[in-house]
Design an enzyme around this catalytic site. Structure first.
Site, PDB file in Angstrom:
ATOM      1  CD  GLU A 145      39.622  45.588  42.688  1.00 53.47           C
ATOM      2  OE1 GLU A 145      39.759  46.221  43.753  1.00 53.47           O
ATOM      3  OE2 GLU A 145      38.659  44.818  42.481  1.00 53.47           O
ATOM      4  CG  ASP A 216      31.336  48.855  37.571  1.00 55.04           C
ATOM      5  OD1 ASP A 216      32.369  48.226  37.893  1.00 55.04           O
ATOM      6  OD2 ASP A 216      30.188  48.400  37.724  1.00 55.04           O
TER       7      ASP A 216
END
Length: 558
Positions: A145, A216
């Site tokens: 995030e 990611d």
């Protein structure tokens, strides 16, 4: 009807966007990765800062936003290393570092979710902490995030979708405007906002596959640099994959907003195989077990849930020390909430005995290792006892149980036990310890302890120093008001109440309390310094309210 925080936040992301985007925005100068600069050029860092501040002004007033000093401290202990690693890697420019808030916050929601907001804010559901297996798994979600923010995916998504579903955006904007005028109450604005939820979920702030892959990749690098094991991301993805295959029954919204692909799973597993397995001596297993239990206790205070936690703590099934301590911690919290103080005392005592036993075993192992060292050096095999490993329990675990003892004594309203519990806290000056000391002083006053005045005065001064350095700490301001009121410092208490409202974004509530302070200065002898501060703050907040009113008017009458 209570607003569900994550949908409101996503609605606000787009709706408030209409309020703040200028006609000719400045171009942000920031280093971005391969996705390129063009998509974010039309939404500057300054725009994003303003948008994030407006969203958080709404969110902080939601009763489901939780400021639990112990759990917030744990969340921050994971987030801060990630943030520093992102700076060191150059993912966060000096301009972004200065402009954004960089603040994680807790949401009382049982679903497995975390979400990034404009301006550096990350919401973390209690359900995420309760369901995650390790600290490294938590770090993988926060790192992901955080990377959405550092790589400006929110800004890119807004710009890319600026022409989509204008009617839906207008409906949600109307809902937010009505809600703000009504103080956030009533079902009508909720219904208006909810009408756009389906469109939001499918288009407005859903990150692209390339953005998910980038988050990611950057998240893995950041969490590894921060000292977390990348096995955490692989383990998290495997947990989510299992939930997906079993049909998550709406308990895993993070899975739907961040859909798994074979490529994402494969890359995480490959990275996990390329590093050494995590050392259990540095993995904070016991601390995480405690925080999982605390999250469960805070997110569901229903009688059945509390009874389940108590029942688990009373079982004697064979589990690890870390698991046992977590179960006892959760059972004690549930017992305190249920006002079953005998059970809470027994569980805390049992945990402290287990900690002492574990410490003795670790000390014995250390002595055995020292005695075996000469033998091992001569080529002989060390003894089996020396080879056995006692995984050390983190020192913070003892602190957390000491804090739990304070919670127990305050809830019980036993002044002697409060005094003894505070004495066991030591001299640490962390936020959880400071807030516990203040709550203990207030608890002694509530228990009609005639000697509580000295503690209240001491904690009033401690908190005054703290809020001078942390003016956005609404929890500390509220505690300051509670400490100052019983010792006759009424004007300081009123100002602290006002600052607590202001820190939560409730300007009207803050101004109302400051007006009350002004009236008090006219009817009684008061501290001239406090009176001057109240007068100054009242002018500042009224100016801020007028500025927000102008923004609202400009949005309604472009």
């Amino acid at each position: 009807m209570r607003l569900k925080l994550a949908p409101l936040a996503f609605a606000a992301c787009v709706a408030i966007n209409l309020l703040v985007l200028p006609a000719a925005p400045a171009h942000a100068q920031i280093r971005l990765p391969a996705l390129g600069e063009a998509e974010s050029d039309q939404f500057s860092i300054s725009d994003e800062k303003k948008l994030g501040a407006q969203i958080m002004r709404e969110i902080r007033q939601d009763p489901d936003v939780v400021d639990d000093p112990v759990l917030s401290d744990y969340l921050d202990s994971i987030f801060r290393p990630l943030y520093r690693a992102a700076i060191d890697r150059g993912n966060i420019s000096p301009e972004m570092q200065e402009a954004f808030g960089w603040e994680p916050f807790l949401v009382r929601d049982r679903s497995f979710n975390a979400f990034a907001l404009p301006g550096g804010y990350i919401g973390v559901n209690l359900g995420l902490i309760a369901a995650s297996g390790t600290r490294d798994e938590m770090a993988s979600v926060l790192g992901h995030e955080l990377s959405h923010i550092t790589q400006r995916h929110i800004a890119r998504s807004m710009v890319a979708n600026k022409n989509q579903s204008v009617v839906t955006l207008a409906a949600m904007l109307l809902g937010l405007l009505v809600a703000s005028r009504a103080g956030g109450g009533g079902d009508a604005p909720v219904a208006v906002i909810a009408s756009g939820q389906a469109a939001m979920a499918t288009g407005q702030l859903t990150f692209s596959r390339s953005m998910e892959s980038e988050a990611d990749r950057f998240g893995l690098d950041v969490m590894t640099d921060a000292g977390f094991s990348p096995t955490g991301m692989a383990a998290m993805f495997e947990r989510l994959d299992a939930a997906n295959q079993l049909n998550d029954s709406n308990q895993y919204p993070w899975l739907r907003s961040h859909p798994l692909t074979i490529e994402r799973l494969a890359e995480a597993r490959l990275r996990a195989r390329q590093v050494a397995p995590p050392d259990p001596r540095t993995s904070h297993l016991t601390e995480h077990a405690l925080m999982r239990a605390r999250a469960r206790a805070l997110m569901d205070t229903s009688d059945p849930a509390l009874r389940r936690m108590q029942a688990q703590a009373r079982l004697t099934s064979p589990i690890t020390d870390a698991e046992r301590l977590g179960v006892l911690y959760g059972g004690a919290l549930a017992s305190i909430e249920s006002r079953d103080f005998a059970s809470a005392d027994a569980m805390i005592t049992g945990a402290l005995q287990l900690l002492a036993k574990h410490a003795d075993e670790a000390a014995a192992q250390a002595r055995g290792s020292l005695e075996a060292a000469p033998t091992a050096a001569s080529g002989a095999s060390p003894t089996a006892g020396a080879a056995a490993s006692v995984v050390p329990i983190e020192p913070v675990v003892a602190r957390d149980f000491a804090l739990l003892r304070v919670e127990y004594a305050v809830a019980k309203r036993s002044a002697p036990e409060i005094v003894a519990a505070v004495a066991a806290l030591g001299n640490e000056r962390s936020r959880p310890i400071m807030m516990a000391r203040a709550q203990a002083a207030v608890g002694r006053a509530a228990a009609r302890d005639s000697s509580a005045t000295g503690a209240l005065r001491a904690e009033t001064e401690e908190l005054q120093t703290w809020v001078a350095e942390h003016p956005r700490d609404a929890f500390a301001w509220a505690l300051l008001a509670q400490c100052a009121e019983p010792i006759g410092m009424k004007l300081r208490a009123i100002r602290a109440e006002a600052e607590a409202h202001a820190a939560k974004g409730d300007l009207l509530g803050a101004i109302d309390r400051l007006h009350a302070g002004e009236r008090l200065t006219r009817t009684a002898r008061t501290d001239f310094v406090e009176a001057s501060i109240i007068d100054s703050r009242l002018r500042e907040l009224e100016a801020e309210r007028r500025a927000l009113g102008r923004d609202l008017h400009d949005a309604e009458h472009p």
